[in-house]
Enzyme design. Sequence first.
Site, short mmCIF file in Angstrom:
data_model
loop_
_atom_site.label_atom_id
_atom_site.label_comp_id
_atom_site.label_asym_id
_atom_site.label_seq_id
_atom_site.Cartn_x
_atom_site.Cartn_y
_atom_site.Cartn_z
N GLU A 150 -7.69 26.97 53.67
CA GLU A 150 -7.28 25.84 52.57
C GLU A 150 -7.79 26.05 51.27
OE1 GLU A 150 -7.49 21.73 53.70
OE2 GLU A 150 -8.39 21.33 51.85
N ASP A 198 -17.20 23.04 48.71
CA ASP A 198 -15.96 22.26 48.15
C ASP A 198 -15.37 22.74 46.84
OD1 ASP A 198 -14.33 20.24 48.28
OD2 ASP A 198 -15.30 18.50 47.71
N GLU A 243 -9.52 20.37 40.79
CA GLU A 243 -10.35 19.50 40.67
C GLU A 243 -11.70 19.65 40.11
OE1 GLU A 243 -11.37 17.77 44.73
OE2 GLU A 243 -12.95 16.75 43.78
N ARG A 296 -7.22 13.21 42.93
CA ARG A 296 -7.41 14.57 42.40
C ARG A 296 -6.16 15.15 41.93
NH1 ARG A 296 -12.46 12.96 42.27
NH2 ARG A 296 -13.49 13.02 44.28
N GLU A 333 -16.05 12.35 55.35
CA GLU A 333 -16.07 11.33 54.20
C GLU A 333 -15.51 9.81 54.80
OE1 GLU A 333 -14.08 13.85 51.09
OE2 GLU A 333 -16.24 14.72 50.87
C1 GCU Z 1 -13.29 16.68 48.08
C2 GCU Z 1 -12.63 15.59 47.31
C3 GCU Z 1 -12.05 14.53 47.91
C4 GCU Z 1 -11.27 14.93 49.12
C5 GCU Z 1 -12.00 15.87 49.85
C6 GCU Z 1 -11.33 16.51 51.02
O1 GCU Z 1 -14.52 16.15 48.44
O2 GCU Z 1 -13.39 15.25 46.06
O3 GCU Z 1 -11.22 13.94 46.98
O4 GCU Z 1 -10.87 13.74 49.79
O5 GCU Z 1 -12.53 17.06 49.11
O6 GCU Z 1 -10.87 17.91 50.97
O7 GCU Z 1 -11.06 15.85 52.06
#
Ligand code: GCU
Length: 658
Positions: A377, A355, A383, A151, A276
Amino acid sequence: MTDSGDLDAAWLPSAAFRAVGSRRSLVRAGDGPPAETVYAELADACERFGGRVVRDGGDGDAELVLEPAGDDLGDDLGDEGFALTRRGGTTTVTASGERGLLYGLFHVVRLGEDAFRGERAREVHRPALATRMLDHWDNVAVHPVMGQVERGYAGGSLFWADGRARGDLDRVRAYGRLLAACGINAVAVNNVNVHETEARLLTDRIGEVAAIADVLRPYGIRTHLSVTFAAPMVLGGLPTADPLDGAVRDWWAEATGRVYEAIGDFGGYVVKADSEGQPGPFAYGRSHADGANVLAAALEPYGGTVHWRAFVYDHRQDWRDRTTDRARAAYDHFTPLDGEFAPNAVLQVKHGPMDFQVREPVSPLIGAMPRTRLAVEVQATQEYTGQQRHVCWLGPMWSEVLRFRPDGGVSAGRLADGLVAVSNVGDDPFWTGHPLAQANLYTFGRLAWDPAADPHAVLDEWIALTHPGAPARLADGLHAVLDGSWSTYEKYTAPLGVGFMVQPGHHYGPSVDGYEYSPWGTYHFADRDGVGVDRSAATGTGYAAQYADPWAKVYESPETCPDELLLFFHHVPYGHVLHSGKTVIQHIYDTHFEGVAEVEEARRVWAGLADLVDPARHARVAERYEEQLRSAREWRDQINSYFLRKSGVPDERGRTIH
Ligand code: GCU
């Protein structure tokens, strides 16, 4: 364009130092790195502007004195604060710590000639938040999908090139200087998604991190590292990363000891766990407090901190399942753990529940864990707000977050120990790709220092510093194109807080249904009758009830929910009338036409400043305005057409919708 080589001077052009550099100064301070910086800054400025600086010795005629506070006078200053006074022709900065002197010097630079006029009673300046941090989502090795900077919209990494730490860290040094001048005191140098190469920064490659830390230290900045929760396995060869396993605990303790041998003032770890696809404590049936605490215990003997991210949700949800609401996830996961985190563990919470969308409510987790340290944060890297091709100054958004009072009492900015931004900087000559995105970085630092500050005043401060002596036409023009740019961006993108509608993957440009049938939990539920997500307690996902009062009540009903968040909290018919008096559908049409018109106007204002701005800088911004306008029109036309086709309701003003 620049003061030194190919580096843009940003908010520290040499002319900003004229007032301090043309005077007689005296620095009385220790010989730690920040004190050396103070002296060197003044010596440099004096060389340029004909002043003189001496160290220690009793120069009675100094016009600027920077000195340590006496034992009885520094109590109110803390480690990083300073006091400023002016009496009998001498401006004096006193501080208990060397970093305070550094911040005091930059404060005097900001004041310029004003610092040397009249008399000033003792003013105390100290940061409201102890940690003012930038997280770089930088990879050491270029990632096949995300590239070098995840990003990132400003070129490659400042820190890493060709698979290792840059040999020439001049740019990092200049970065540290810019950060100190807006009050930032912590930097995490690698991506929160820790891939194979980057995992090793913690162990055999710590020397590379140490080299970066050495360059940032003179600017009062502590270096932090993102680590993988699975490190004991991937680096230590252990069969488990279970946080309650003794061998795992020992591994972290030992690895951390070695980090501190290399970097005595190392700040600590940043961790994205069970998020994720990143590994985490859930694999062992352990809680996130168990996970954070094993790292906290390892850091504790050295004064380090673990920043544990709360961005935990199911990214593989079934879009058919209307009972799962991603917005609820962080609160649901973490509030039961309040009081269980170690004192040197800080829960790092994204400002909104989803997000970093252009409009979200403030996360209900903020203020919901009174016995847990909190860092908020935000995302300076744009992004979801135009990827530094669009002008989108985020000061007012961040200020709203920081001023939000979760239970009507203390503000988020005062509840937090830290403010963290995902950095928007890379190796681009203008630092941030879009030169005007520098305003976001500067504003972030100043709001982290003082979350109650008026962001518009901070914007003017940035304009004045970046363009010393700017004629009113330039200052007004810059203010005009930046102030309001967040609202403009919001107007031509996803409406009324509904979010997303971006192209999947890279997240640039419109795709209304791009995520609608995806596993990511980011839906708008538009059909022929209406749009929005019902997050009420009465009929929806119950998310609204995660707030304390008064907000739980305010958000629960479409009657009281603020217009700008309506579709975040409610599914309403297109004919629903907003507090503004417009229907939802007409609001969508109107704002999308307005947003594009506002970009056209900003582009015109910018074009009119050509004679006042350095040509390379002017051209870079002008070129980005062309893209912003193209993209804004694309957004307008896709969103308007989509909703016209879904709803069948024509624009009451009969404008062209395709
Ligand atoms: C968003 C972003 C990711 C990032 C994630 C995070 O989803 O698209 O690239 O890793 O936030 O904050 O961990």
